[in-house]
Design a protein around this motif. Structure first.
Motif, PDB file in Angstrom:
ATOM      1  N   HIS A   4       0.841  -1.199   0.000  1.00 53.23           N
ATOM      2  CA  HIS A   4       0.000   0.000   0.000  1.00 53.23           C
ATOM      3  C   HIS A   4       0.873   1.246   0.000  1.00 53.23           C
ATOM      4  O   HIS A   4       2.017   1.198   0.431  1.00 53.23           O
ATOM      5  CB  HIS A   4      -0.873   0.025   1.253  1.00 53.23           C
ATOM      6  N   PRO A   5       0.315   2.386  -0.422  1.00 55.45           N
ATOM      7  CA  PRO A   5       1.070   3.625  -0.259  1.00 55.45           C
ATOM      8  C   PRO A   5       1.278   3.911   1.232  1.00 55.45           C
ATOM      9  O   PRO A   5       0.468   3.489   2.055  1.00 55.45           O
ATOM     10  CB  PRO A   5       0.171   4.687  -0.893  1.00 55.45           C
ATOM     11  N   HIS A  29      -5.259   3.088  -6.910  1.00 57.90           N
ATOM     12  CA  HIS A  29      -5.065   2.057  -5.878  1.00 57.90           C
ATOM     13  C   HIS A  29      -6.242   2.046  -4.910  1.00 57.90           C
ATOM     14  O   HIS A  29      -6.804   1.001  -4.602  1.00 57.90           O
ATOM     15  CB  HIS A  29      -3.765   2.296  -5.106  1.00 57.90           C
ATOM     16  N   CYS A  33      -8.876  -0.782  -3.013  1.00 63.06           N
ATOM     17  CA  CYS A  33      -8.307  -1.168  -1.718  1.00 63.06           C
ATOM     18  C   CYS A  33      -9.166  -0.707  -0.545  1.00 63.06           C
ATOM     19  O   CYS A  33      -9.136   0.468  -0.171  1.00 63.06           O
ATOM     20  CB  CYS A  33      -6.908  -0.603  -1.580  1.00 63.06           C
ATOM     21  N   CYS A  36      -7.147   1.099   2.382  1.00 59.69           N
ATOM     22  CA  CYS A  36      -6.787   2.505   2.170  1.00 59.69           C
ATOM     23  C   CYS A  36      -8.024   3.394   2.107  1.00 59.69           C
ATOM     24  O   CYS A  36      -7.979   4.548   2.502  1.00 59.69           O
ATOM     25  CB  CYS A  36      -5.928   2.660   0.924  1.00 59.69           C
TER      26      CYS A  36
HETATM   27 ZN   LIG Z   1      -4.119   0.153   0.056  1.00 56.68          ZN
END
Ligand SMILES: [Zn+2]
Length: 220
Positions: A4-5, A29, A33, A36
């Protein structure tokens, strides 16, 4: 999905502090996700609370702001909102694009083939951004390379691996110039990625000449 970022990057995303390219990568993303999405919702809630408790100047007048908004020139350009994912076709395979990208499906350039194993197509997202769709067929090794700037990669379909791990659909990776890596796909598993480059990549191994023959390497 396990890459993940960083949290700080999500915070910068919410506060509008990322470049448009990074913002786009993160939005794509986040679309897939749930983890997130939750972080972003929390950060947004916090930001909302901060706004509420912020000291406002005496002269703050809502009607003035409203007048300014209605005085703006209307924009003729249609707002491009994709409601349905669009399809992209490469090497006889079809993939549906994430919604963030579906808006730009008409801006995807010609696919270039590298030996029939690796394919890339530029996406004309915004001025100066080097964004590409990268398709790697199953069982392919990409020569070791490093990056002059940053490369972020978002896996859209399938998976690929490098020295550091295995990456699956939705995974977001950010590599800087200190990292040398040789991505590969396993037998029986191809991979479609979205790559965001700030500088062209530099190959560090001899085999790479096969790729460099095409001029500037894998990315136009
Ligand atoms: Zn993520």
């Amino acid at each position: 999905m396990s890459y993940h970022p960083k949290y700080e990057m999500l915070q910068a995303y919410v506060h509008g502090e990322l470049t448009s390219v990074d913002g786009f990568a993160l939005a794509t993303h986040i679309e897939s996700c749930p983890q997130c999405q939750q972080h972003v919702a929390k950060i947004e809630e916090q930001a909302g609370l901060e706004l509420e408790t912020m000291q406002v100047e005496e002269s703050f007048d809502m009607s003035v702001i409203f007048d300014r908004i209605v005085a703006l020139e209307p924009c003729d350009e249609p707002i491009r909102i994709a409601r349905k994912p669009r399809i992209v076709e490469v090497n006889g395979r079809q993939f549906s694009l994430p919604l963030t990208l579906s808006r730009f499906s008409d801006d995807i350039g010609e696919w270039k083939s590298y030996g029939g194993k690796v394919f890339s197509a530029p996406i004309n997202l915004m001025e100066g951004a080097r964004v590409n769709l990268l398709y790697i067929t199953a069982g392919v090794n990409i020569p070791q390379h490093t990056h002059k700037g940053f490369e972020s990669t978002l896996v859209l379909h399938g998976s690929f691996s490098d020295e550091e791990g295995e990456y699956y659909a939705g995974d977001y990776l950010l590599k800087d110039s200190s990292i040398k890596h040789s991505p590969f796909t396993k037998e029986g598993e191809d991979c479609l990625c979205l790559t965001f480059l700030t500088e062209p990549m530099l190959f560090t191994q001899g085999v790479a000449r096969i790729f460099n023959r095409f001029g500037k390497g894998l990315y136009p």
